[in-house]
Enzyme design. Structure first.
Site, PDB file in Angstrom:
ATOM      1  N   ASP A   1      21.686  35.411 -14.197  1.00 48.02           N
ATOM      2  CA  ASP A   1      21.623  33.958 -14.354  1.00 48.02           C
ATOM      3  C   ASP A   1      20.205  33.426 -14.175  1.00 48.02           C
ATOM      4  O   ASP A   1      19.939  32.254 -14.451  1.00 48.02           O
ATOM      5  CB  ASP A   1      22.543  33.271 -13.333  1.00 48.02           C
ATOM      6  CG  ASP A   1      24.012  33.545 -13.607  1.00 48.02           C
ATOM      7  OD1 ASP A   1      24.365  33.705 -14.792  1.00 48.02           O
ATOM      8  OD2 ASP A   1      24.793  33.622 -12.649  1.00 48.02           O
TER       9      ASP A   1
ATOM     10  N   GLU B   1       0.823  -1.204   0.000  1.00 47.68           N
ATOM     11  CA  GLU B   1       0.000   0.000   0.000  1.00 47.68           C
ATOM     12  C   GLU B   1       0.858   1.256   0.000  1.00 47.68           C
ATOM     13  O   GLU B   1       1.995   1.263   0.444  1.00 47.68           O
ATOM     14  CB  GLU B   1      -0.924   0.009   1.223  1.00 47.68           C
ATOM     15  CG  GLU B   1      -0.227   0.000   2.563  1.00 47.68           C
ATOM     16  CD  GLU B   1      -0.014  -1.413   3.076  1.00 47.68           C
ATOM     17  OE1 GLU B   1       0.178  -1.558   4.282  1.00 47.68           O
ATOM     18  OE2 GLU B   1      -0.029  -2.351   2.269  1.00 47.68           O
TER      19      GLU B   1
ATOM     20  N   ASP C   1      29.213  28.168 -14.614  1.00 48.79           N
ATOM     21  CA  ASP C   1      29.620  29.563 -14.722  1.00 48.79           C
ATOM     22  C   ASP C   1      31.094  29.649 -14.335  1.00 48.79           C
ATOM     23  O   ASP C   1      31.492  29.090 -13.303  1.00 48.79           O
ATOM     24  CB  ASP C   1      28.755  30.398 -13.776  1.00 48.79           C
ATOM     25  CG  ASP C   1      28.766  31.867 -14.133  1.00 48.79           C
ATOM     26  OD1 ASP C   1      28.801  32.185 -15.323  1.00 48.79           O
ATOM     27  OD2 ASP C   1      28.735  32.690 -13.201  1.00 48.79           O
TER      28      ASP C   1
END
Length: 956
Positions: free
Chosen positions: A703, A374, A416
């Site tokens: 960004d 379940e 970056d």
């Protein structure tokens, strides 16, 4: 009623002496569009309303009457009602002149609200907070557990027991239901608290003008009429009408879905019916300033903002299921169908053999309860929540639930460069001026004067602030100002001599900054930025002998020097000036001062982290605004290409490429150079179009769009901007790439743990089905009675499964390929393996049921299932080898507790009688041990055989 323009005092005797009625009236009046302040007094029996002139007294009286005549307390108008209200368009802030907005809100456009008035408005209107959906209560979760399919089957079994005189059995079933529901409620409640905590991020204070003074104010303290200053990096705290805007751009993707920055204009003519995306004179809560500056007057706060209205429309809707939750829901439904058919077959065989239908029905229902695992979607939620808690302890903040499962599937990481791959500690390493490339410490004679001129212009054309010995600003500008200090410059005195009058910052399509200064000696234009852009606007150059024309030979020498400096991994800037000033938007006839080369050392451990990502099957790509030569040198030093050859793609080449061509070209690059914010978004989308699962790192204002567009946006470091942290899915506490590796490892471990839990639950429940079906086919008596089946389900399922969800990452988790998110969590091969493991356990129990004393099959199967949990700890490592998984104390504790409970089932008389067990002698206990350990040995040997590895991502 007493009325003045924009101010009404309404009297109603029903208010007098009734504080609840006064509060209801205040809330209702605040819900009227155009009302900026409302209060109601139970002492005087009056309500005071401040509003814009278009709000009529008739409307206010109608709202007040409705509030007082419709108990219980009415709520403020919903966003839907506001949108449907035709009067709301008559006073749309975006369509009104800025002066009219300021007058309507009682705010001086330059001085802002007086502090006392702001405090009064805060007391009357409440804090500037968005309403949060309440988490489900423990009672609601508990009630939900009682409506599941297994509980319904248990209820049916209890009814059958009562109908056949088995009252004790019915009571026992009720106890099992309550205990199981209690365990599930505890785990789900904990998981929901963890998930709700994902949004517990306090916004940073914002700059506000009150009483003519600039101050930093907590977002909750903002009120209608406040003046907010908009600067790059500011998260807009409330809806506001612009008064001034200078090159102002905002990222509104959180509200409108538009990823690119939106240009704002305080004087834009906007129609009353204009949609949100076209209201250029407005800024909205939840958006972020990406460039320029502005001043705006707050028009709405809290739930009255546009994002607050959207949130109100969502109400208490629960978030959609994650992909894994949906998959597990489908798995659960399939298992219910299969096991339901098996239970029906068992019942049918019993009827054909003339067994009593009541006993058959109870056994079939009990088997269905035991055989169906379940709450499989809840397994995913709980395991993901546990993974989030584990990450938080390691300073990895997860802000979206399904980000954990996506982490394990990442195929490409866009990194970056500045601050992530490098240390973000820039220093001036070389200057090229008057035809010579020199180190700062080697400047002597007349060339020193040229260097001073270069660094003076660079200092003026910067936003660095000096406080004592501390320089606050971007690493690039700070390095240039520090180089000037070392040459004896005094930035404060220089700026006092040349006060700044205008600034034009770097922007999309503009890779330079310009500032205009007016001093006692005239006007000066200072420019710094991309060497090629700045050089193209120069007609003269400064030498030790003075200014001379900039001829072709000198230009070629400067370009060659720029290339040599970039090849040394230096960030290179060109600096120029114009005596007499000029247009900072379109700089012309500049005097070239020279090139400044800035060194930013690689972050310690960055190269090792890149190699570790490659071993993990994750491609790395560097994204930088630097020139190609600089980017190439850094990527070569980091070892970014896996085949030794660095492939650099300049952003300029992306501009005119059709999307199909870009999607084919982008995955081949190792480095993207000269990249703008829009290019970052373009790169992410191109990689996604090629079928990659993309993670994007960043910490800057610009960004945001790419972080939001990527499958996983990762904000790096505590020094990052609020904008990056707000839109990211994962926030790392440091800039170290080790944090990224840790996050990927934990994401993969969480996904693997869900598979381990599934393997355990499906395999063990299958063993019960196999045992009962085998006995029915063989014509044997029931090997397990209904109570034993229920006990087995209660003892062996919840605690071991929960402990498996807490497994630590396996040692080689970063040596495996990412999993394919498009593949099902359990493949057909997986299902066959789980059924085989269940069949082995079921067969061992069936053999015990045939030849051993009663009770051996029951105890043996229970212990076999508990032992199976140890086998489920790893899909690739054995139990006894040197590469076995690290010890899991929680699993040992869970198994120990379950074994103790199982011993109590045999040793405690009332419990033994309830389960229908008899005494066991030494032979019986030997049979229990054999039944428990034989499946572990057989399944362990089969698992150790080479098998086809699970497929990773398609592009790993």
């Amino acid at each position: 009623m007493h009325a003045l323009p924009g101010r009404y005092r309404l009297a109603d005797r029903r208010l007098r002496g009734d504080a609840d009625a006064a509060e209801a009236a205040r809330l209702a009046l605040l819900g009227v569009p155009g009302v900026t302040q409302a209060s109601a007094s139970a002492v005087t029996g009056t309500a005071l309303v401040r509003c814009i002139p278009s709000v009529t007294a008739k409307r206010l009286c109608a709202v007040l009457g409705a509030a007082l005549g419709d108990p219980p307390r009415p709520r403020a108008l919903s966003s839907a009602a506001v949108q449907a209200d035709p009067a709301s368009e008559a006073h749309a802030w975006h369509a009104m002149p800025a002066a009219a907005v300021a007058a309507a809100l009682g705010c001086a456009p330059k001085r802002g609200l007086p502090p006392a008035e702001a405090a009064a408005r805060l007391a009357a209107g409440g804090p500037n907070l968005l309403a949060r959906a309440e988490a489900r209560s423990a009672a609601a979760i508990f009630a939900e557990q009682l409506t599941s399919v297994p509980v319904a089957l248990l209820g049916a079994s209890a009814l059958v027991s009562v109908a056949t005189g088995g009252l004790a059995d019915a009571l026992a079933i009720g106890a099992v239901v309550l205990l199981n529901a209690g365990i599930a409620t505890t785990t789900e409640r904990s998981a929901e608290r963890t998930i709700q905590g994902l949004s517990d991020v306090s916004p940073a204070p914002v700059p506000v003008i009150r009483g003519g003074r600039r101050m930093m104010l907590e977002v909750a303290g903002i009120v209608p009429g406040d003046l907010i200053l908009l600067e790059p990096g500011t998260l807009v705290p409330a809806d506001a009408r612009l008064i001034t805007a200078t090159d102002l751009t905002l990222n509104e993707s959180a509200l409108t879905g538009e990823s690119l920055p939106i240009v704002k204009d305080a004087d834009a003519g906007v129609a009353v019916v204009a949609p949100l995306a076209e209201r250029r004179s407005m800024v909205f809560r939840g958006t972020a300033v990406t460039g320029g500056s502005g001043l705006a007057i707050v028009t709405a706060t809290g739930s009255a903002t546009e994002i607050g209205r959207i949130q109100a429309l969502l109400g208490d809707l629960r978030p959609p299921q994650t992909p894994i939750e949906r998959q597990l829901g489908e798995v659960g439904r399939e298992l219910i169908i299969v096991n339901g058919a098996i239970c029906a077959a068992v019942a049918g065989i019993g009827l054909l053999r003339g067994q009593p239908w009541q006993a058959i029905l109870r056994s079939a229902i009990s088997l269905a309860v035991a055989a169906v695992p379940e709450g499989l979607p809840a397994v995913a939620t709980t395991t993901l929540a546990l993974g989030i808690q584990d990450m938080r302890e390691k300073q990895i903040l997860v802000r979206r639930l399904d980000a954990v499962e996506t982490l394990g599937a990442v195929e490409v990481v866009c990194l970056d460069k500045t601050g992530t791959l490098t240390a973000n500690r820039m220093a001036a390493a070389a200057l090229h001026l008057d035809g010579a490339l020199l180190a700062p410490e080697a400047l002597v004679g007349a060339r020193r004067a040229v260097a001073v001129a270069l660094l003076e212009a660079a200092t003026l054309c910067s936003d660095v602030e000096e406080t004592g010995d501390v320089l606050a600003g971007s690493p690039t500008e700070t390095a240039l100002v520090r180089a000037g200090l070392e040459l004896g410059l005094d930035p404060a005195a220089l700026r006092s001599r040349w006060p700044r009058k205008q600034t034009v910052p770097r922007a999309e399509g503009r890779k330079r900054m310009a500032t205009l200064h007016r001093g006692r000696n005239g006007t000066l234009l200072a420019v710094k930025g991309d060497p090629a852009e700045v050089l193209a606007r120069c007609t003269k150059r400064l030498t030790a002998a003075g200014e001379v024309p900039l001829d072709h030979a000198a230009r070629s020498a400067i370009i060659a020097a720029n290339d040599r400096m970039a090849a040394q991994a230096l960030r290179v800037l060109g600096v120029a000036r114009r005596d007499g000033g000029g247009d900072p938007h379109d700089e012309r006839d500049l005097t070239w001062l020279g090139l400044a080369g800035l060194a930013d050392p690689l972050r310690p451990g960055a190269a090792e982290a890149i190699r570790a990502l490659h071993v993990a099957g994750i491609r790395t790509m560097m994204i930088t605004g630097d020139q190609s030569a600089t980017a190439y040198a850094i990527a070569k030093e980091l070892g970014m290409p896996r085949d030794g050859e660095v492939r650099v793609l300049e952003a300029g080449a992306l501009r005119d490429l059709p999307p199909e061509a870009l999607a084919a070209l982008a995955p081949q690059a190792d480095v993207f150079a000269r990249v703008s914010p829009a290019n970052k978004l373009q790169i992410v989308r191109a990689l996604q179009a090629s079928g990659q699962i993309v993670a994007m790192t960043g910490d800057g204002i610009n960004d945001g769009p790419a972080l939001r567009a990527a499958e996983i946006g990762i904000a790096m470091g505590g020094g990052g901007t609020d904008v990056a942290r707000e839109v990211a899915d994962i926030v790392l506490a440091t800039d170290e790439l080790g944090g990224l590796l840790e996050a990927v490892a934990l994401g993969r471990a969480t996904y693997a743990n869900i598979r381990k839990v599934l393997r355990y639950l499906v395999g063990t429940n299958a063993s019960e089905t196999m045992l009962m079906l085998g006995a029915a086919i063989a014509g044997l008596p029931e090997p397990l009675n209904p109570m034993q089946l229920l006990w087995l389900n209660l003892i062996s399922d919840p605690l071991p499964a929960l402990a498996l969800g807490l497994e630590a990452p396996e040692p080689d988790v970063l040596e495996q390929l990412p999993h394919d998110p498009r593949a099902p969590i359990l493949s057909p091969d997986d299902f066959r393996r789980l059924l085989r493991e269940g069949a082995v356990m079921g067969t061992a129990a069936l053999v015990s049921a045939i030849g051993a004393p009663p009770g051996v099959a029951f105890h043996g199967l229970t212990l076999a299932q508990l032992a199976h949990a140890f086998l489920c700890r790893s899909e690739t490592h054995g139990l006894l080898g040197a590469d076995r998984p690290p010890t899991n104390p929680k699993l040992l504790g869970a198994i120990g507790l379950c074994v103790a409970l199982q011993a109590a089932a045999q040793g405690v008389g009332p419990l033994r009688r309830l389960l229908g067990l008899g005494p066991l002698g030494p032979a019986g206990w030997l049979g229990v041990a054999a039944t428990a350990l034989a499946p572990l040995a057989v399944n362990g040997m089969i698992s150790a055989m080479p098998r086809r590895p699970r497929q990773g991502g398609a592009h790993a």
